[in-house]
Design a protein around this motif. Sequence first.
Motif, PDB file in Angstrom:
ATOM      1  N   LYS A  36      -6.505   8.731   1.799  1.00 47.15           N
ATOM      2  CA  LYS A  36      -7.828   8.739   1.174  1.00 47.15           C
ATOM      3  C   LYS A  36      -8.743   9.692   1.927  1.00 47.15           C
ATOM      4  CE  LYS A  36      -9.751   4.727  -0.471  1.00 47.15           C
ATOM      5  NZ  LYS A  36      -9.840   5.068  -1.865  1.00 47.15           N
ATOM      6  N   SER A  37      -9.275  10.683   1.237  1.00 45.38           N
ATOM      7  CA  SER A  37     -10.176  11.631   1.890  1.00 45.38           C
ATOM      8  C   SER A  37     -11.431  10.913   2.361  1.00 45.38           C
ATOM      9  CB  SER A  37     -10.575  12.732   0.919  1.00 45.38           C
ATOM     10  OG  SER A  37      -9.481  13.566   0.700  1.00 45.38           O
ATOM     11  N   GLY A  63     -18.385  -1.220   3.514  1.00 49.32           N
ATOM     12  CA  GLY A  63     -18.650  -2.205   2.476  1.00 49.32           C
ATOM     13  C   GLY A  63     -17.857  -1.939   1.217  1.00 49.32           C
ATOM     14  N   ARG A  64     -16.996  -0.914   1.275  1.00 49.21           N
ATOM     15  CA  ARG A  64     -16.241  -0.578   0.066  1.00 49.21           C
ATOM     16  C   ARG A  64     -14.904  -1.305   0.039  1.00 49.21           C
ATOM     17  NH1 ARG A  64     -16.524   5.795  -0.732  1.00 49.21           N
ATOM     18  NH2 ARG A  64     -14.356   5.391  -1.306  1.00 49.21           N
ATOM     19  N   HIS A  65     -14.642  -1.901  -1.083  1.00 45.94           N
ATOM     20  CA  HIS A  65     -13.422  -2.689  -1.235  1.00 45.94           C
ATOM     21  C   HIS A  65     -12.172  -1.822  -1.053  1.00 45.94           C
ATOM     22  CE1 HIS A  65     -10.275  -4.899  -3.443  1.00 45.94           C
ATOM     23  NE2 HIS A  65     -10.878  -5.962  -2.950  1.00 45.94           N
ATOM     24  N   ASP A  66     -12.201  -0.582  -1.600  1.00 41.83           N
ATOM     25  CA  ASP A  66     -10.991   0.251  -1.561  1.00 41.83           C
ATOM     26  C   ASP A  66     -10.611   0.640  -0.143  1.00 41.83           C
ATOM     27  OD1 ASP A  66     -13.311   1.711  -1.536  1.00 41.83           O
ATOM     28  OD2 ASP A  66     -12.423   3.492  -2.430  1.00 41.83           O
ATOM     29  N   VAL A  67     -11.613   0.769   0.747  1.00 44.04           N
ATOM     30  CA  VAL A  67     -11.326   1.104   2.136  1.00 44.04           C
ATOM     31  C   VAL A  67     -10.534  -0.026   2.792  1.00 44.04           C
ATOM     32  CG1 VAL A  67     -12.364   1.454   4.403  1.00 44.04           C
ATOM     33  CG2 VAL A  67     -13.265   2.672   2.419  1.00 44.04           C
ATOM     34  N   ALA A  97       3.204  10.952  -6.261  1.00 43.00           N
ATOM     35  CA  ALA A  97       2.707   9.656  -6.713  1.00 43.00           C
ATOM     36  C   ALA A  97       1.836   9.043  -5.622  1.00 43.00           C
ATOM     37  CB  ALA A  97       3.879   8.731  -7.028  1.00 43.00           C
ATOM     38  N   HIS A  98       1.077   8.037  -5.962  1.00 42.66           N
ATOM     39  CA  HIS A  98       0.302   7.315  -4.962  1.00 42.66           C
ATOM     40  C   HIS A  98      -0.006   5.919  -5.479  1.00 42.66           C
ATOM     41  CE1 HIS A  98      -3.994   8.173  -6.627  1.00 42.66           C
ATOM     42  NE2 HIS A  98      -3.115   8.108  -7.595  1.00 42.66           N
ATOM     43  N   ILE A  99      -0.469   5.075  -4.565  1.00 44.55           N
ATOM     44  CA  ILE A  99      -0.892   3.739  -4.982  1.00 44.55           C
ATOM     45  C   ILE A  99      -2.399   3.820  -5.202  1.00 44.55           C
ATOM     46  CG2 ILE A  99      -1.122   1.357  -4.264  1.00 44.55           C
ATOM     47  CD1 ILE A  99       1.451   1.702  -2.697  1.00 44.55           C
ATOM     48  N   ASP A 100      -2.827   3.551  -6.413  1.00 43.59           N
ATOM     49  CA  ASP A 100      -4.260   3.721  -6.700  1.00 43.59           C
ATOM     50  C   ASP A 100      -5.048   2.511  -6.188  1.00 43.59           C
ATOM     51  OD1 ASP A 100      -3.818   1.719  -8.479  1.00 43.59           O
ATOM     52  OD2 ASP A 100      -4.031   2.959 -10.277  1.00 43.59           O
ATOM     53  N   ASP A 101      -6.349   2.540  -6.422  1.00 47.39           N
ATOM     54  CA  ASP A 101      -7.219   1.519  -5.829  1.00 47.39           C
ATOM     55  C   ASP A 101      -6.969   0.119  -6.378  1.00 47.39           C
ATOM     56  OD1 ASP A 101      -8.290   3.374  -4.227  1.00 47.39           O
ATOM     57  OD2 ASP A 101     -10.033   3.798  -5.503  1.00 47.39           O
TER      58      ASP A 101
END
Lengths: 417, 367
Positions: free
Chosen positions: A114-115, A149-153, A175-179
């Motif tokens: 994740k950038s 505070g971000r859920h994806d982090v 490919a990747h695992i998305d959020d």
Amino acid sequence: MTQVLTTADGVPLKTSLHRTLRRRKITALLLVAPLFVFILITFLFPIADMLVRSFDNSLVPNVLHRTVPLLAKWDEKSGQLPGEKVFAALAQDFKEGQKNFTINRLGKRLNYEKSGMSSLFRKTARKVKRLKEVPSYKQALLKIDKKWGRHDVWFLLKLQSGSVTPTYFYAAVDAHIDDTGKLTMKPEKQQIYLNLFVRTLMLSLLITVITIILGYPVAYLLATLPTKKSNLLIILVLLPFWTSLLVRTSAWIALLQREGVINDLLVWMNIISTDNRLQMIHNQIGTVVAMSHVLLPFMVLPLFSVMKTIPPSYMRAAQSMGATPYLAFARIYFPNTIPGIGAGSILVFILAIGYYITPALVGGTQGTFISNFIAYHISNSLNWGLGAALGAILLAIVLVLYVIYDKMVGINNMKLG
Amino acid sequence: MNKPLQQTLLATLVAAGLATSGVASAAKTDLVVVSWGGAYTASQQKAYSNPFMKANPDINIVNDDSSAQGLAKLRAQSEAGNVTWDVVDLIASDTITLCDEGLLEEINFDKDIAPAPDGTPATKDFGSMIVSPCFVPLIVYSTTFGYRTDLLKKAPTSIKDVFDLKNFPGKRALQKVPTYNLEWALIADGVDPAKVYDVLDTPEGVDRAFKKLDTIKDQTVWWTQGAQPPQLLADGEVVMASAFNGRLFNAIAKEKQPIAMMWDWEALDLDGFVLPKGAPHRAAALKYIRFASDTQRLADQAKYISYGPARASSAPLVGKHAELGIDMKPHMPTNPINAKHSFITNYSWWADHKDELSARFEAWLAK
């Protein structure tokens, strides 16, 4: 009563024979030992190391050793952020990681997924030192950067908390695992590697076919000429083989470029106008032409040594029985050269698939190979995991092709000379 | 079977596989200084190493031209626990990565680095050039444009002209990396140069930059090695090219090619020394870094290569080129006239986005 056969000094013959054989075996082993150790150190060990790197993720659980066990209990589907305990553990891990210089390495590792993680980690590590006995680590970390505070982090942290990870391999096939936790293909704008694998395979195949077409007549000529003349010609084949790869590649640049020899000649002969000079380099043509030339000896030499063993009487016999020269060639000569074609093809193809310097110099954007990206990840981006995953896939492809080849042609049929 | 041939082949392969290397050792301390080779290492030898060895006869400097693989080799050395390099020359962005990973020693600028002759402490003298605590900046170089004076009817004067195929027809050469190219695309597209990274931070901004690059994509040759763009220009393969300014200077001043500089929005970057953690001769390495980075040495280096000294106090001391005898000041990327429009890459922004944008850039190129 059977008498035990003994040697002159009274030792039973059987024992003596055993001893001699064992001594011979040990000598043989000792003779091979240097090579074996050499291969182990320079070949098998690095490959094993590469394979391990392609899924090794121990950095995450090691650096975040307080956070990871707590994070396992967090239910990411709840949509809530983890609790205060997890934040406190993270802050402690950050402090420790800052001290032994591992935290930013971890940030860089997670940035592959994740950038923005790199700077988040750097920023947090810098500021977390000053946190002492704060009432709420959650508030404190959120104050340092609201990304906490971000859920994806947090989801990413949980996802990557195992000591092995498949994500390098996912990345290696775009490919990747998305959020939301689903395995999906990356957005089209970021897909590169699948295309590159296909391109590498197709161009390598094309190069192999070209070297067969070009090399076969040359090898035939070498094999049928009288030895005196053929030896001279062999030198001509080997001379480029002994010339530096870079020199030969640069020579092709001089020949093929827009202001190069071939274009100049065509313009001079009025075949093309000077504004319409052909683009023959920095694209796939450049790669195919230069690599076919570079790899040609690897086709000619096995072909030559196989053709040398075909008795000329075969052809004469076929013709005396009424076959036309074409038929005799197709039914008698050609089948006899197949082991040579097989050996040459497998050599050229496997060398081509891992080629690196020639595509980098003459390939432009359309003629680069997967190995150019492996090199990029090893020496530039330092994403060794992804480089290793790409390398492992390439290795797997070569092995699969080898097995297919073995099933179709039979590896025993291959002759290098 | 052809035995002799097979043996010859085998022998050839074995011989090719065995690369021999030998490093002469002496009774003195061998300080391994790693740099980029070519004219750049030569300039460092003349400006730093030779006077340093004269002043310190007990230290012998061994040059190693491995900076291009510096990142990977330093990490490999550190992982193997066998660091053999003492001083390494790297570009700033690479340094930040290694410093983050804890592979480099942090430098105490006011203690380890010499102050300016008038006593200004090093931190002030280097000022904003100190982009990482592990990195001692030596030179400022820029990636900027050169163009063929004879093949273009009009001389390009602005970065917009690079993207203007109508008035400036012909092929261009750009470096095969997203860095700088995205920034230039946005500036040429009318984005306020001060806000380039704010715009790039949004997905729309990145799209906009790629869209602008799309307009010249089929007229662009992409280079990867610093030696390529001057060669492409000299061969007439392209009419304008982004290149390191020192390489262009060589082509213009030394080789007298019909090339001129276009400095508009030159991208400044830094090159300097780092001290690997676990360097075998730490004390001697620090001594060397202190000597090489002092005001006079940095000014001296500009005699041999047209890169600007990273210290403010060195600028007035820059003189004439040692061989060509031309005044080097107008050729410095840091010269105020040249640097009127210039930018320094945002290192931390690129540290975050380089992986993602490199992938996207490559995907874009392949289309």
